[in-house]
Design an enzyme around this catalytic site. Structure first.
Site, PDB file in Angstrom:
ATOM      1  N   GLY A 101       1.061  -1.396  -0.330  1.00  0.00           N
ATOM      2  CA  GLY A 101       0.183   0.210  -0.146  1.00  0.00           C
ATOM      3  C   GLY A 101       1.265   1.102  -0.139  1.00  0.00           C
ATOM      4  O   GLY A 101       1.965   1.438  -0.058  1.00  0.00           O
ATOM      5  N   ASP A 102       0.303   2.732   0.004  1.00  0.00           N
ATOM      6  CA  ASP A 102       0.823   3.372  -0.005  1.00  0.00           C
ATOM      7  C   ASP A 102       1.719   3.901   0.970  1.00  0.00           C
ATOM      8  O   ASP A 102       3.260   4.550   0.312  1.00  0.00           O
ATOM      9  CB  ASP A 102       0.018   4.317  -0.037  1.00  0.00           C
ATOM     10  CG  ASP A 102      -1.073   5.158   0.786  1.00  0.00           C
ATOM     11  OD1 ASP A 102      -0.868   4.087   1.386  1.00  0.00           O
ATOM     12  OD2 ASP A 102      -2.096   5.749   0.516  1.00  0.00           O
ATOM     13  N   ASP A 127      -8.282  -2.599   0.698  1.00  0.00           N
ATOM     14  CA  ASP A 127      -8.865  -1.582   1.064  1.00  0.00           C
ATOM     15  C   ASP A 127      -8.951  -0.511  -0.718  1.00  0.00           C
ATOM     16  O   ASP A 127     -10.390   0.159  -0.407  1.00  0.00           O
ATOM     17  CB  ASP A 127      -7.757  -0.771   1.875  1.00  0.00           C
ATOM     18  CG  ASP A 127      -7.961  -1.679   3.009  1.00  0.00           C
ATOM     19  OD1 ASP A 127      -8.091  -2.654   3.435  1.00  0.00           O
ATOM     20  OD2 ASP A 127      -7.015  -1.378   4.291  1.00  0.00           O
TER      21      ASP A 127
HETATM   22  O1  F6P Z   1      -4.870  -3.255   4.709  1.00  0.00           O
HETATM   23  C1  F6P Z   1      -5.277  -4.082   4.563  1.00  0.00           C
HETATM   24  C2  F6P Z   1      -6.012  -4.450   6.261  1.00  0.00           C
HETATM   25  O2  F6P Z   1      -6.666  -5.867   5.549  1.00  0.00           O
HETATM   26  C3  F6P Z   1      -7.489  -3.800   6.591  1.00  0.00           C
HETATM   27  O3  F6P Z   1      -8.962  -3.330   6.072  1.00  0.00           O
HETATM   28  C4  F6P Z   1      -7.311  -3.675   8.257  1.00  0.00           C
HETATM   29  O4  F6P Z   1      -7.875  -2.428   8.611  1.00  0.00           O
HETATM   30  C5  F6P Z   1      -5.885  -3.875   8.587  1.00  0.00           C
HETATM   31  O5  F6P Z   1      -5.417  -4.098   7.272  1.00  0.00           O
HETATM   32  C6  F6P Z   1      -6.149  -5.474   8.931  1.00  0.00           C
HETATM   33  O6  F6P Z   1      -4.459  -5.146   9.838  1.00  0.00           O
HETATM   34  P1  F6P Z   1      -3.892  -6.636  10.268  1.00  0.00           P
HETATM   35  O7  F6P Z   1      -3.563  -7.541   9.858  1.00  0.00           O
HETATM   36  O8  F6P Z   1      -2.763  -6.032  10.980  1.00  0.00           O
HETATM   37  O9  F6P Z   1      -4.763  -6.524  11.783  1.00  0.00           O
END
Ligand code: F6P
Length: 323
Positions: A101-102, A127
């Site tokens: 991502g960014d 996302d």
């Molecule tokens: O950026 C992808 C994502 O799945 C988001 O939709 C979510 O908020 C986040 O990552 C969850 O992060 P982690 O896997 O670190 O709990």
């Protein structure tokens, strides 16, 4: 001289097809491909390995990423970036491809400023929240996973005259929630981009219940933090027995759809072409109006992703806010 691929941030379906393309393409043009395992953390810890066709055989259909990912805090610190650079030097790696991502692109841009390691970023996050590209790898697979879950929830909701609040991922972005709500015919959709008007929604839903509606599905984007509020409202105000389902990380897994496989190949092909021919030193592959292009990191990270107005307008009835 070598070129390495790594994944950073949340994994997404389509990463493996892209990794497969990376190895095939590099070998076919005489470049030496490397894997960096565990994302930026692995670059610091020297989890680096030369890649061959054997490593990518049979991975196209797999979700997630076979080279794993991470969210690295250490990479913010110059001391660790220097260690990462020394590790790359040891393998004679001078170029990187990062799927992420960014935030990951920004980190790689800092690394480029520090040590002139060239790189190309490929948008990969469920996302779909990266400005300048209409598509990020993994979104189609996640949407299909959510669709299956919603179809199943509708079965049980209608069997019990219940309302369900289904929370979907997306960080600050409501794209997954909006598209899922539209394509599953949800009754309510709550996303950060529009907000919601419970008064308008309540008038409509109560009328529909009176007319015979016996279940309802409300899709709530995690970024709104409104899941419990919507449940309480459905339960107490609309008067429906209500349950919450948080889809969570189920949305991140699963075999990549045909679209994500193809996009994985195409994103990688385009990125490599630009990086290997020296057209760019650093940049991000974007997909807009059916075409791939390259944008600078500055541009890609300069603004927040905006869902198209036409799509937002379609949500009016489900949000109670008409724009
Ligand atoms: O950026 C992808 C994502 O799945 C988001 O939709 C979510 O908020 C986040 O990552 C969850 O992060 P982690 O896997 O670190 O709990």
């Amino acid at each position: 001289m070598g070129i390495a691929v790594l994944c950073s941030g949340g994994d997404s379906a389509g990463m493996n097809p892209a990794i497969r393309k990376f190895v095939d393409k590099c070998i076919s043009v005489g470049e030496e491909p490397f894997f960096i395992y565990d994302g930026l953390e692995g670059m610091i810890d020297k989890s680096i390995k030369k890649a061959s066709h054997k490593d990518v055989a049979g991975i196209i259909y797999k979700g997630g990423t076979v080279i794993r990912s991470s969210r690295s805090k250490r990479f913010f610190d110059y001391k660790y970036r220097k260690i990462a650079f020394e590790n790359l030097k040891e393998f004679d790696i001078t170029k990187l491809v990062v799927l992420g991502g960014d935030g990951s692109f920004r980190a790689l841009r800092q690394f480029y400023d520090d040590f002139k390691i060239k790189f190309v970023g490929i948008p990969a996050t469920i996302d779909n929240d990266i400005f300048a590209t209409e598509y990020c790898l993994g979104v189609d697979t996640a949407l299909n996973t959510i669709r299956t879950a919603l179809d199943n929830i509708r079965d049980t909701a209608s069997s019990f005259k219940r309302a369900f609040v289904v929370e979907v991922m997306g960080k600050e972005c409501g794209y997954l929630a909006l598209i899922s709500a539209l394509t599953s015919g949800a009754e309510v959709c709550v996303i950060p981009e529009i907000g919601y008007n419970l008064n308008n929604l309540g008038i409509r839903l109560k009328r529909e219940v009176k007319e015979g509606r016996n279940y309802a599905v409300a899709i709530v984007a995690e970024g709104t933090d409104a899941t419990n509020e919507i449940k309480t409202w459905l339960q107490n105000d609309v008067g429906m027995d209500t349950r919450i389902t948080i889809l969570g990380h189920i949305q991140r897994g699963g075999n990549p759809t045909v679209y994500d496989r193809l996009m994985g190949f195409e994103f990688m092909e385009y990125g490599l072409k630009n990086l290997l021919t020296g057209k760019i030193d650093n940049g991000v592959v974007t997909y807009k109006n059916g075409k791939f292009g390259m944008e600078t990191i500055e541009y890609v990270t300069s603004q927040k992703y905006k869902i198209k107005d036409d799509l937002l307008k379609l949500a009016g009835k489900m949000t109670g806010v008409y724009i």
